[in-house]
Design a protein around this motif. Structure first.
Motif, PDB file in Angstrom:
ATOM      1  N   SER A  44       0.892  -1.293  -0.144  1.00 13.20           N
ATOM      2  CA  SER A  44       0.095   0.090  -0.057  1.00 13.20           C
ATOM      3  C   SER A  44       0.885   1.327   0.165  1.00 13.20           C
ATOM      4  N   GLU A 167      -6.730   4.292  -5.944  1.00 13.06           N
ATOM      5  CA  GLU A 167      -7.752   4.352  -5.221  1.00 13.06           C
ATOM      6  C   GLU A 167      -9.023   3.625  -5.663  1.00 13.06           C
ATOM      7  N   ARG A 177     -17.363  -0.430   0.763  1.00 12.10           N
ATOM      8  CA  ARG A 177     -16.040  -0.392   0.664  1.00 12.10           C
ATOM      9  C   ARG A 177     -15.424  -1.314   1.822  1.00 12.10           C
ATOM     10  N   ALA A 178     -15.974  -1.348   2.927  1.00 17.71           N
ATOM     11  CA  ALA A 178     -15.508  -2.346   3.677  1.00 17.71           C
ATOM     12  C   ALA A 178     -15.717  -3.880   3.117  1.00 17.71           C
ATOM     13  N   GLN A 181     -13.048  -4.463   0.474  1.00 12.85           N
ATOM     14  CA  GLN A 181     -11.672  -4.514   0.852  1.00 12.85           C
ATOM     15  C   GLN A 181     -11.593  -6.153   1.495  1.00 12.85           C
ATOM     16  N   THR A 199      -3.738   4.837  -1.823  1.00 11.20           N
ATOM     17  CA  THR A 199      -5.078   5.045  -1.233  1.00 11.20           C
ATOM     18  C   THR A 199      -4.805   6.278  -0.228  1.00 11.20           C
ATOM     19  N   ASP A 201      -6.754   6.441   2.336  1.00 13.61           N
ATOM     20  CA  ASP A 201      -7.356   5.652   3.508  1.00 13.61           C
ATOM     21  C   ASP A 201      -6.291   4.743   4.296  1.00 13.61           C
ATOM     22  N   ASP A 203      -6.632   3.452   7.059  1.00 14.70           N
ATOM     23  CA  ASP A 203      -7.157   2.083   7.489  1.00 14.70           C
ATOM     24  C   ASP A 203      -7.036   1.043   6.338  1.00 14.70           C
ATOM     25  N   GLU A 204      -7.385   1.364   5.153  1.00 17.94           N
ATOM     26  CA  GLU A 204      -7.545   0.400   4.082  1.00 17.94           C
ATOM     27  C   GLU A 204      -6.043  -0.040   3.697  1.00 17.94           C
ATOM     28  N   LEU A 208      -4.935  -4.180   4.289  1.00 21.75           N
ATOM     29  CA  LEU A 208      -4.578  -4.734   2.942  1.00 21.75           C
ATOM     30  C   LEU A 208      -3.099  -5.398   2.992  1.00 21.75           C
ATOM     31  N   ARG A 236     -10.899  -6.678  11.049  1.00 24.74           N
ATOM     32  CA  ARG A 236     -10.793  -5.437  11.241  1.00 24.74           C
ATOM     33  C   ARG A 236     -10.586  -5.055  12.737  1.00 24.74           C
TER      34      ARG A 236
END
Length: 275
Positions: A44, A167, A177-178, A181, A199, A201, A203-204, A208, A236
C-alpha cells in the motif's frame, strides 16, 4: 504473503525521478524513489495530495516513459504498456453499451487466447468476483460496488504479473468499501499476484498491505516503509492493526502547506489503457 507462491511480479524502483514543465517552470514530482516489491506481495502507498502516488502508478503501467532512473519488472526495464501489468481506477470506466461479460472481454482483445479460452477466462474471473449471474447485465443495472468488481475482473482476466489499484474503492460508501476490501484480500490470496494499492485511507492501507509505503510531499520521496506483520486473512478488530494505523497517522499530524500543491492532472482522454 500470498498463499500461492510465484516468482513472477518482482518490481524494483532504482533512483526514480520525474518532473513536469508547468508554466515554464520545472515541477519535481518524484525524487530518488528506491523500492523493491517481492513477487506476490501486497504493498500500500499512502501520502498527501501532490506527493506523486498516482504518477508512480502511471510510470509502472507504462503510460509515461520520460523519467530518470529505472523501473524494472523481473529485472527488465518497463517500456510502454503491457498485458502483464493491469490497473483498476477509482472510476470503474465500464462501457455502458456493453454487458458485464463484454466489458471484461475488452481486456482480452489483444490476447493470443482462442475464443473458447477467452470465454473460460471471463467466466472464471466473473466467478472470482462473485458476478457470474450478472454476465448479461449492463452497467446501469449494477451498484457501484458491483461495477468495481467488474473492473477488478477486467484487470485480472489477463492474469497480469502485477495489478495496480489507484484508489479503486474511493468513490464507494463506507459499508460497500469495507465489503470490497474483504473481497480484495480474498482475491489477492487466491490469485497470488503482486498488488500495489494507492489510497488516502490509512485503515485500508494497513488492512490490506504487507507493507505500507509512506510518501512525503513535493518532491515525492519515500519517508518510511512500515511492515504490517499481521497474518492474512485479517479481521478489522485487531489491536496490532490499530497500533500500526496510529503509528502511520502520526506521520501526517503536521503537513506543511507546500504539501497541498497538487501534481499535474491528466485528463482521461490522455490515457492509453493496457487492455
Amino acid at each position: 504473503m500470498s498463499e500461492v507462491e510465484t516468482q513472477r511480479g518482482t518490481l524494483s524502483f532504482r533512483n526514480v525521478r520525474k518532473q513536469y514543465e508547468v508554466k515554464g517552470q520545472t515541477l519535481q514530482v518524484l525524487d530518488g524513489i528506491n523500492l523493491d516489491i517481492r513477487p506476490g506481495e501486497f504493498v500500500s502507498i499512502v501520502g498527501t495530495s501532490g506527493c506523486g502516488k498516482s504518477t508512480l502508478l502511471r510510470l509502472v503501467i507504462g503510460l509515461e516513459d520520460e523519467y530518470q532512473g529505472d523501473i524494472l519488472v523481473d529485472g527488465q526495464r518497463i517500456r510502454g504498456t503491457s498485458l502483464e501489468r493491469g490497473i483498476v481506477f477509482q472510476e470503474h470506466r465500464l462501457f455502458p453499451w456493453l454487458t458485464v461479460e463484454q466489458n471484461v472481454a475488452v481486456a482480452l482483445e489483444n490476447s493470443a487466447l482462442s475464443g473458447a479460452q477467452k470465454k473460460r477466462a471471463i467466466d472464471e474471473h466473473l466467478r472470482l468476483v462473485g458476478l457470474e449471474s450478472f454476465a448479461q447485465a449492463y452497467p446501469h443495472q449494477l451498484s457501484g460496488g458491483m461495477s468495481q468488481r467488474v473492473a477488478i475482473a477486467r484487470g485480472l482476466v489477463n492474469r497480469p504479473k502485477i495489478l495496480l489499484l489507484d484508489e479503486p474503492l474511493g468513490a464507494l460508501d463506507a459499508l460497500t468499501r469495507a465489503n470490497l476490501q474483504q473481497e480484495l484480500q480474498r482475491i489477492w490470496r487466491s490469485e497470488g499476484i503482486t498488488m500495489i494499492l494507492v489510497t488516502h485511507d490509512v485503515d485500508e492501507a494497513v488492512f490490506l498491505g504487507d507493507r505500507v509505503v509512506i510518501m512525503e510531499p513535493r518532491p515525492g520521496r519515500i519517508k518510511r516503509i512500515v511492515p504490517v506483520d499481521v497474518p492474512h486473512p485479517r479481521t478489522r478488530y485487531s489491536a496490532a492493526l490499530d497500533r500500526i494505523k496510529e503509528d502511520i497517522l502520526r506521520e501526517f499530524s503536521q503537513v506543511p502547506e507546500a504539501a497541498l500543491v497538487e501534481e499535474p492532472v491528466h485528463q482521461a482522454r490522455d490515457l492509453v489503457f493496457a487492455w
